[in-house]
Design a protein around this motif. Structure first.
Motif, PDB file in Angstrom:
ATOM      1  N   PHE A 190      73.735  57.294 -26.579  1.00 36.67           N
ATOM      2  CA  PHE A 190      73.749  57.954 -27.880  1.00 36.67           C
ATOM      3  C   PHE A 190      73.281  56.962 -28.943  1.00 36.67           C
ATOM      4  O   PHE A 190      73.582  55.771 -28.865  1.00 36.67           O
ATOM      5  CB  PHE A 190      75.159  58.455 -28.214  1.00 36.67           C
ATOM      6  CG  PHE A 190      75.690  59.447 -27.237  1.00 36.67           C
ATOM      7  CD1 PHE A 190      75.427  60.803 -27.387  1.00 36.67           C
ATOM      8  CD2 PHE A 190      76.439  59.026 -26.140  1.00 36.67           C
ATOM      9  CE1 PHE A 190      75.914  61.724 -26.470  1.00 36.67           C
ATOM     10  CE2 PHE A 190      76.928  59.939 -25.228  1.00 36.67           C
ATOM     11  CZ  PHE A 190      76.660  61.289 -25.388  1.00 36.67           C
ATOM     12  N   GLY A 234      78.735  64.043 -38.625  1.00 33.19           N
ATOM     13  CA  GLY A 234      77.978  65.024 -37.851  1.00 33.19           C
ATOM     14  C   GLY A 234      76.993  64.458 -36.851  1.00 33.19           C
ATOM     15  O   GLY A 234      76.262  65.211 -36.214  1.00 33.19           O
ATOM     16  N   GLN A 235      76.942  63.119 -36.693  1.00 33.77           N
ATOM     17  CA  GLN A 235      76.065  62.545 -35.669  1.00 33.77           C
ATOM     18  C   GLN A 235      76.709  62.768 -34.297  1.00 33.77           C
ATOM     19  O   GLN A 235      77.904  62.566 -34.122  1.00 33.77           O
ATOM     20  CB  GLN A 235      75.863  61.048 -35.913  1.00 33.77           C
ATOM     21  CG  GLN A 235      75.196  60.730 -37.245  1.00 33.77           C
ATOM     22  CD  GLN A 235      75.015  59.241 -37.441  1.00 33.77           C
ATOM     23  OE1 GLN A 235      74.245  58.586 -36.742  1.00 33.77           O
ATOM     24  NE2 GLN A 235      75.724  58.678 -38.424  1.00 33.77           N
ATOM     25  N   GLU A 236      75.905  63.183 -33.338  1.00 38.18           N
ATOM     26  CA  GLU A 236      76.441  63.548 -32.027  1.00 38.18           C
ATOM     27  C   GLU A 236      76.725  62.318 -31.173  1.00 38.18           C
ATOM     28  O   GLU A 236      75.910  61.412 -31.070  1.00 38.18           O
ATOM     29  CB  GLU A 236      75.455  64.457 -31.286  1.00 38.18           C
ATOM     30  CG  GLU A 236      75.306  65.817 -31.945  1.00 38.18           C
ATOM     31  CD  GLU A 236      74.420  66.760 -31.139  1.00 38.18           C
ATOM     32  OE1 GLU A 236      74.052  66.414 -30.003  1.00 38.18           O
ATOM     33  OE2 GLU A 236      74.103  67.835 -31.667  1.00 38.18           O
ATOM     34  N   ASP A 241      81.190  64.260 -26.558  1.00 40.01           N
ATOM     35  CA  ASP A 241      81.332  65.710 -26.745  1.00 40.01           C
ATOM     36  C   ASP A 241      81.866  66.028 -28.139  1.00 40.01           C
ATOM     37  O   ASP A 241      82.599  67.006 -28.336  1.00 40.01           O
ATOM     38  CB  ASP A 241      82.260  66.286 -25.675  1.00 40.01           C
ATOM     39  CG  ASP A 241      83.635  65.627 -25.689  1.00 40.01           C
ATOM     40  OD1 ASP A 241      83.794  64.599 -26.394  1.00 40.01           O
ATOM     41  OD2 ASP A 241      84.546  66.124 -25.012  1.00 40.01           O
ATOM     42  N   MET A 242      81.478  65.208 -29.125  1.00 36.85           N
ATOM     43  CA  MET A 242      81.993  65.370 -30.485  1.00 36.85           C
ATOM     44  C   MET A 242      80.924  64.936 -31.480  1.00 36.85           C
ATOM     45  O   MET A 242      79.802  64.594 -31.091  1.00 36.85           O
ATOM     46  CB  MET A 242      83.262  64.521 -30.661  1.00 36.85           C
ATOM     47  CG  MET A 242      83.029  63.054 -30.318  1.00 36.85           C
ATOM     48  SD  MET A 242      84.432  61.986 -30.651  1.00 36.85           S
ATOM     49  CE  MET A 242      84.329  61.870 -32.438  1.00 36.85           C
ATOM     50  N   THR A 243      81.269  64.978 -32.757  1.00 39.54           N
ATOM     51  CA  THR A 243      80.389  64.449 -33.799  1.00 39.54           C
ATOM     52  C   THR A 243      81.167  63.438 -34.630  1.00 39.54           C
ATOM     53  O   THR A 243      82.399  63.456 -34.674  1.00 39.54           O
ATOM     54  CB  THR A 243      79.857  65.566 -34.720  1.00 39.54           C
ATOM     55  OG1 THR A 243      80.960  66.265 -35.304  1.00 39.54           O
ATOM     56  CG2 THR A 243      78.978  66.533 -33.943  1.00 39.54           C
ATOM     57  N   THR A 244      80.422  62.557 -35.296  1.00 35.11           N
ATOM     58  CA  THR A 244      81.051  61.476 -36.052  1.00 35.11           C
ATOM     59  C   THR A 244      81.869  61.994 -37.231  1.00 35.11           C
ATOM     60  O   THR A 244      81.519  62.976 -37.870  1.00 35.11           O
ATOM     61  CB  THR A 244      79.998  60.487 -36.577  1.00 35.11           C
ATOM     62  OG1 THR A 244      79.051  61.218 -37.372  1.00 35.11           O
ATOM     63  CG2 THR A 244      79.269  59.820 -35.442  1.00 35.11           C
TER      64      THR A 244
END
Length: 198
Positions: free
Chosen positions: A98, A119-121, A124-127
């Motif tokens: 990533f 919102g950065q991927e 299995d989540m975003t920042t």
């Protein structure tokens, strides 16, 4: 017994996320005054150079969140100085990786500041994102080759821009000379042919 379980649950929530989260194996820093990017590599182990840098840059709470939340409530006031960029590579564990980026303001006062966009991927989540400040971050960066002051960074950036301008100016002058020589040769040949025909 119930009280002990409750205390354990609270301790688990309060523990730093960095202890449980997978970190980066590489960070690349670019920005004004750097002849080349600063690259930090290492094992994803506590105390390794990459992990020490990631912790000083607020990587873990900005990416995974943490309670209590150590992030700043918002953007610090005033001029933060020149902006740099940190690009992290985070192994995914299955051959994938990533890419996460942070904005870096190493000369902000009183301490260096980073900003991570939410919102950065990752996995299995975003920042989670947010603003972070750490007094140790600038010293780490200077030890890795960052100019000590914003003035030094701007001066180095200006000199490299001037060098690029002059080198491209030389190339332009060479092209112009070649064009003039070519045009002169073309005119001389036409005149010679005209005289020969007459």
């Amino acid at each position: 017994m119930k009280r002990l379980l409750l205390l354990l649950a609270v301790a688990a929530l309060a523990a730093p996320t960095a202890a449980f989260a997978k970190g980066p194996d590489k960070a690349t820093i670019t920005g004004p005054g750097l002849d080349k990017a600063i690259t930090i590599k290492g094992l994803e182990e506590p105390g390794s150079p990459i992990m020490a840098f990631a912790e000083a840059a607020g990587f873990f709470p900005a990416i995974f969140g943490q309670q209590p939340n150590p992030m700043l409530p918002g953007r610090p006031k005033g001029d933060l100085g020149p902006k740099y960029r940190i690009d992290y590579n985070v192994p995914g564990g299955d051959g994938t990786s990533f890419s996460i980026s942070q904005d870096l303001y190493p000369y902000a006062q009183p301490s260096a500041v980073t900003y991570t966009k939410d919102g950065q991927e990752i996995f299995d989540m975003t920042t989670t994102g947010g603003w972070w400040s750490d007094a140790a971050l600038k010293d780490q960066l200077v030890a890795l080759g960052l100019p000590k002051t914003a003035a030094e960074a701007e001066a180095a950036s200006s000199s490299s821009t001037s060098a690029g301008f002059f080198s491209s100016g030389r190339l332009g002058a060479l092209v112009l000379v070649l064009l003039l020589v070519g045009a002169g040769t073309f005119v001389m040949r036409r005149r010679f042919r005209g005289n020969a025909t007459a």
